[in-house]
Motif scaffolding. Structure first.
Motif, PDB file in Angstrom:
ATOM      1  N   ASP A   1       0.834  -1.199   0.000  1.00  0.00           N
ATOM      2  CA  ASP A   1       0.000   0.000   0.000  1.00  0.00           C
ATOM      3  C   ASP A   1       0.872   1.253   0.000  1.00  0.00           C
ATOM      4  N   ALA A   2       0.220   2.414  -0.082  1.00  0.00           N
ATOM      5  CA  ALA A   2       0.944   3.681  -0.220  1.00  0.00           C
ATOM      6  C   ALA A   2       1.802   3.980   1.002  1.00  0.00           C
ATOM      7  N   ALA A   3       1.305   3.655   2.198  1.00  0.00           N
ATOM      8  CA  ALA A   3       2.063   3.939   3.418  1.00  0.00           C
ATOM      9  C   ALA A   3       3.356   3.131   3.458  1.00  0.00           C
ATOM     10  N   PHE A   4       3.281   1.861   3.079  1.00  0.00           N
ATOM     11  CA  PHE A   4       4.473   1.017   3.040  1.00  0.00           C
ATOM     12  C   PHE A   4       5.461   1.551   2.007  1.00  0.00           C
ATOM     13  N   GLN A   5       4.947   1.931   0.844  1.00  0.00           N
ATOM     14  CA  GLN A   5       5.803   2.436  -0.224  1.00  0.00           C
ATOM     15  C   GLN A   5       6.524   3.711   0.211  1.00  0.00           C
ATOM     16  N   ARG A   6       5.803   4.600   0.890  1.00  0.00           N
ATOM     17  CA  ARG A   6       6.406   5.854   1.347  1.00  0.00           C
ATOM     18  C   ARG A   6       7.518   5.583   2.364  1.00  0.00           C
ATOM     19  N   LEU A   7       7.256   4.669   3.274  1.00  0.00           N
ATOM     20  CA  LEU A   7       8.221   4.359   4.317  1.00  0.00           C
ATOM     21  C   LEU A   7       9.470   3.694   3.742  1.00  0.00           C
ATOM     22  N   ARG A   8       9.284   2.771   2.821  1.00  0.00           N
ATOM     23  CA  ARG A   8      10.440   2.078   2.244  1.00  0.00           C
ATOM     24  C   ARG A   8      11.300   3.057   1.452  1.00  0.00           C
ATOM     25  N   GLU A   9      10.670   4.020   0.772  1.00  0.00           N
ATOM     26  CA  GLU A   9      11.436   4.996  -0.009  1.00  0.00           C
ATOM     27  C   GLU A   9      12.239   5.916   0.904  1.00  0.00           C
ATOM     28  N   GLU A  10      11.652   6.282   2.044  1.00  0.00           N
ATOM     29  CA  GLU A  10      12.371   7.126   2.994  1.00  0.00           C
ATOM     30  C   GLU A  10      13.625   6.421   3.503  1.00  0.00           C
ATOM     31  N   LEU A  11      13.475   5.161   3.902  1.00  0.00           N
ATOM     32  CA  LEU A  11      14.613   4.447   4.461  1.00  0.00           C
ATOM     33  C   LEU A  11      15.644   4.086   3.397  1.00  0.00           C
ATOM     34  N   ARG A  12      15.205   3.863   2.180  1.00  0.00           N
ATOM     35  CA  ARG A  12      16.162   3.577   1.114  1.00  0.00           C
ATOM     36  C   ARG A  12      17.032   4.793   0.808  1.00  0.00           C
ATOM     37  N   ALA A  13      16.479   5.976   1.046  1.00  0.00           N
ATOM     38  CA  ALA A  13      17.188   7.208   0.682  1.00  0.00           C
ATOM     39  C   ALA A  13      18.024   7.768   1.820  1.00  0.00           C
ATOM     40  N   PHE A  14      18.192   6.997   2.916  1.00  0.00           N
ATOM     41  CA  PHE A  14      18.860   7.570   4.087  1.00  0.00           C
ATOM     42  C   PHE A  14      20.302   7.972   3.780  1.00  0.00           C
ATOM     43  N   ALA A  15      20.954   7.265   2.872  1.00  0.00           N
ATOM     44  CA  ALA A  15      22.355   7.571   2.572  1.00  0.00           C
ATOM     45  C   ALA A  15      22.502   8.875   1.797  1.00  0.00           C
ATOM     46  N   GLU A  16      21.422   9.313   1.131  1.00  0.00           N
ATOM     47  CA  GLU A  16      21.493  10.547   0.337  1.00  0.00           C
ATOM     48  C   GLU A  16      20.802  11.714   1.032  1.00  0.00           C
ATOM     49  N   LEU A  17      20.623  11.624   2.338  1.00  0.00           N
ATOM     50  CA  LEU A  17      19.943  12.697   3.063  1.00  0.00           C
ATOM     51  C   LEU A  17      20.721  14.004   2.971  1.00  0.00           C
ATOM     52  N   SER A  18      20.002  15.095   2.833  1.00  0.00           N
ATOM     53  CA  SER A  18      20.646  16.405   2.876  1.00  0.00           C
ATOM     54  C   SER A  18      20.960  16.744   4.326  1.00  0.00           C
ATOM     55  N   PRO A  19      22.141  17.292   4.599  1.00  0.00           N
ATOM     56  CA  PRO A  19      22.483  17.654   5.980  1.00  0.00           C
ATOM     57  C   PRO A  19      21.441  18.597   6.574  1.00  0.00           C
ATOM     58  N   ALA A  20      21.120  18.395   7.841  1.00  0.00           N
ATOM     59  CA  ALA A  20      20.125  19.224   8.526  1.00  0.00           C
ATOM     60  C   ALA A  20      20.820  20.321   9.320  1.00  0.00           C
ATOM     61  N   GLU A  21      20.158  21.444   9.440  1.00  0.00           N
ATOM     62  CA  GLU A  21      20.689  22.537  10.246  1.00  0.00           C
ATOM     63  C   GLU A  21      20.197  22.395  11.684  1.00  0.00           C
ATOM     64  N   PRO A  22      21.058  22.644  12.662  1.00  0.00           N
ATOM     65  CA  PRO A  22      20.600  22.590  14.053  1.00  0.00           C
ATOM     66  C   PRO A  22      19.651  23.739  14.345  1.00  0.00           C
ATOM     67  N   PRO A  23      18.845  23.637  15.392  1.00  0.00           N
ATOM     68  CA  PRO A  23      17.920  24.722  15.738  1.00  0.00           C
ATOM     69  C   PRO A  23      18.679  26.009  16.071  1.00  0.00           C
ATOM     70  N   PRO A  24      18.023  27.152  15.972  1.00  0.00           N
ATOM     71  CA  PRO A  24      18.685  28.431  16.274  1.00  0.00           C
ATOM     72  C   PRO A  24      19.211  28.507  17.703  1.00  0.00           C
ATOM     73  N   THR A  25      18.615  27.735  18.611  1.00  0.00           N
ATOM     74  CA  THR A  25      19.049  27.777  20.011  1.00  0.00           C
ATOM     75  C   THR A  25      20.316  26.959  20.261  1.00  0.00           C
ATOM     76  N   PHE A  26      20.804  26.260  19.240  1.00  0.00           N
ATOM     77  CA  PHE A  26      22.034  25.480  19.391  1.00  0.00           C
ATOM     78  C   PHE A  26      23.231  26.420  19.337  1.00  0.00           C
ATOM     79  N   ARG A  27      24.108  26.319  20.333  1.00  0.00           N
ATOM     80  CA  ARG A  27      25.307  27.153  20.382  1.00  0.00           C
ATOM     81  C   ARG A  27      26.484  26.369  19.808  1.00  0.00           C
ATOM     82  N   GLY A  28      27.089  26.912  18.807  1.00  0.00           N
ATOM     83  CA  GLY A  28      28.204  26.216  18.190  1.00  0.00           C
ATOM     84  C   GLY A  28      27.892  25.899  16.746  1.00  0.00           C
ATOM     85  N   GLU A  29      28.762  25.119  16.151  1.00  0.00           N
ATOM     86  CA  GLU A  29      28.620  24.794  14.735  1.00  0.00           C
ATOM     87  C   GLU A  29      28.829  23.302  14.536  1.00  0.00           C
ATOM     88  N   LEU A  30      27.901  22.669  13.838  1.00  0.00           N
ATOM     89  CA  LEU A  30      28.048  21.255  13.511  1.00  0.00           C
ATOM     90  C   LEU A  30      28.819  21.117  12.203  1.00  0.00           C
TER      91      LEU A  30
END
Length: 604
Positions: free
Chosen positions: A119-148
């Motif tokens: 079903d669509a829910a399974f397909q969406r979930l499998r695509e998300e996990l398959r793409a984990f290696a190509e994830l775009s880096p996330a920015e930390p919240p504004p309240t985070f002090r420092g730089e990742l």
């Protein structure tokens, strides 16, 4: 032989009953709240077998299954592997329910068989996990002090993806790559999304207070409450006022009813090898914790040791092991056929993130320095406080009689003794050499962890008596080491042995003897057992490893006993560098630099 004969078009009989080859597999996958419902059957040349019967045969490793007409169906080996790892429960009416945590095992099956629809829910979930290696880096919240760094922002994106998808993950980056700051950035983001429940961090007692320090430094808006020590408030109070509660594995076991009754947003197990054995009380209590998200952290390489990872995986994604004997064997023992192990590795890969220092070397500075805070044990704390009261009274009386300047020798003696007491009771009383010490216990932990990575370390101390006690500990554990102090006659021979490819993993060095003039680039870790408040001396020690010829990032760890003169002088150092230099120097001019206020801070 029957397989080859059937494949060649022969008709095979046994006791007059035909063997039928598998000709088609059909199944439909429907997503539920915490499970997938699978309805399907396998066809053997016109005869069908429902999925529950098929799974039972696969779990038993049966190649042959009896069909409704008395004939036998022959299961392909590949199907046995893919079906045998599913921990499915019979849902009746020819259906089975598979735990949501086994999504990727189902995905392997669906990808291999054209007759499987999802079903669509399974397909969406499998695509998300398959793409984990190509994830775009996330920015930390504004309240985070420092730089990742880039790889840390990638780790943050990975943890966020798992959280959105309802899965737990193991952050297994190399020691020194900043796992804690990545998790703090995640917790800040979860708090920002108006999550009212507190999160829980469980860590070894030796690192509980480091979490508080890191939170104060990188996430000051995060209300971190330490649930430890004899004066701790009840857990119920911490739950009311904390964004994150940090406690130890020992207290998790001791207060299991309170912890398992509470509800948390995210539970993080630091140094998660503590639940390596799934039968221990610690592992059982951890699995019983209630949380919306789960994470584990460990710097130990784990990709090729699935047996050691099984308990963590079951904590992270309950039901992953399911009720499949084949999967349990593959994970719990690490012994299974190559095809099953490869399937398991592919299926758990999205839940593991490991980066080594060599992989991210381009992003690392040449040298990483970190303060590591150690909490004294009860007996150590009591003795330290007794010594502190003794010297406080003595110095106050002396200053009142002759003034601060003429009290310099007594002040220096007090500071020396308090520094020694912060390291090990055996430095004050040699009869106590065999007693435990929080700082030495932590050093042993670090040495063993560095050794597990196949790397080497330098260990510096001002006190040769402390190095002698450490030598006894290493001897008892069978850890090889080199040693150098002012009495070492063949210094260069010790250096050459350490620098060789077969050299010992540890080099113990006295500051006065080895702080300068040594080239020890075989080590990429430096442990400073007692802080040298003169930064130049400290830098010289680190430079034994961090110098020309060093091709790797050097990680330096300065161990500081919390609530002792070590911590207070380091704090003063930032404000009054001259004072720190006077204390560590020969004491000349100390009376002119040390004020009564400074003395109250140091001995307060």
């Amino acid at each position: 032989a029957a397989v080859e004969l059937l494949a060649a078009g022969w008709r095979v009989l046994a006791n007059g009953k035909p063997f039928r080859p598998a000709t088609a597999f059909a199944a439909r996958v429907r997503s539920g709240q915490s499970w997938f419902e699978v309805e399907g059957n396998i066809e053997f040349d016109g005869e069908r077998l429902a999925l529950p019967e098929l799974l039972r045969a696969a779990r038993r490793g049966q190649r042959l299954v009896e069909l409704g007409d008395g004939s036998f169906g022959l299961l392909p080996e590949a199907w046995l592997t893919r079906l045998g790892v599913l921990g499915a429960d019979d849902a009746g009416a020819g259906k089975v329910r598979v735990p949501r945590s086994q999504l990727l095992f189902l995905d392997e099956l669906a990808s291999a068989e054209a007759g499987v629809s999802v079903d669509a829910a399974f397909q969406r979930l499998r695509e998300e996990l398959r793409a984990f290696a190509e994830l775009s880096p996330a920015e930390p919240p504004p309240t985070f002090r420092g730089e990742l760094r880039d790889y840390q922002r990638q780790g943050l994106a990975w943890m966020q993806l798992l959280g959105r998808s309802g899965f737990g993950g193991c952050l297994a980056d190399d020691m020194g790559l900043g796992k804690t700051v990545q998790v703090l950035a995640l917790l800040l983001g979860r708090k920002r999304r108006r999550r009212s429940l507190p999160s829980l961090v469980v860590a070894p007692s030796s690192v509980v207070f480091n979490w508080a320090e890191e939170a104060r430094r990188f996430a000051p808006s995060l209300r971190a409450v330490i649930h430890a020590g004899p004066t701790r408030a009840p857990l119920e109070e911490a739950l009311q006022r904390a964004d994150v509660i940090v406690t130890s594995y020992a207290l998790l076991r001791r207060e299991a009813p309170a912890f398992t009754a509470a509800e948390f947003d995210c539970v993080i197990l630091d140094e998660a090898q503590a639940i390596k054995n799934h039968e221990t009380e610690t592992a059982k209590v951890a699995r019983a914790l209630r949380a919306s998200a789960r994470l584990t952290m460990t710097g130990t390489p784990i990709e090729n040791h699935l047996g050691e990872l099984a308990s963590q995986l079951e904590f992270l994604n309950p039901g992953l092991l399911g009720s499949s004997p084949r999967l349990a064997k593959a994970l719990l023992s690490g012994h299974a056929d190559a095809e099953t192990l490869q399937l398991v590795q592919r299926a758990v890969k999205p839940f593991l993130l490991r980066r080594t220092k060599r992989e991210v070397a381009r992003e690392l500075p040449e040298r990483v320095e970190q303060d590591v805070f150690v909490e004294l044990g009860k007996r150590e704390r009591r003795r330290y406080d007794e010594l502190l009261r003794h010297y406080r009274r003595r110095i106050e009386d002396q200053v009142a009689k002759v003034g601060l300047t003429r009290s310099t020798p007594q002040v220096l003696e007090a500071l020396l003794r308090l520094r020694q007491a912060a390291c090990h009771p055996g430095l004050i009383d040699p009869a106590r050499r065999v007693e435990p010490s929080a700082k030495l216990d932590r050093v042993i932990e670090e040495i063993e962890r560095i050794g597990e990575l196949g790397e080497r370390c330098l260990v510096f101390s001002q006190f040769t008596s402390l190095l002698a006690i450490l030598r006894d500990r290493l001897d008892a554990r069978g850890v090889r080491y080199e040693y150098l102090d002012g009495r070492t006659r063949h210094r260069q021979a010790a250096v050459e042995r350490f620098q060789s490819s077969e050299g010992a993993p540890v080099f113990l060095i006295s500051l006065l003897a080895g702080g300068v003039g040594l080239n020890l680039t075989a080590a990429e870790h430096v442990l400073l057992l007692d802080p040298w408040w003169n930064p130049a001396v400290e830098a010289q020690a680190i430079d034994r490893s961090h110098r020309i010829g060093q091709t790797r990032t050097v990680f330096a760890y300065k161990l500081i006993a919390r609530g002792t003169v070590e911590e207070k002088v380091i704090a003063l150092q930032k404000e009054k560098r001259a004072l720190a230099e006077a204390i560590l120097g020969d004491g000349a001019g100390l009376g002119g630099k040390l004020t009564r206020e400074d003395l109250e801070v140091l001995l307060g």
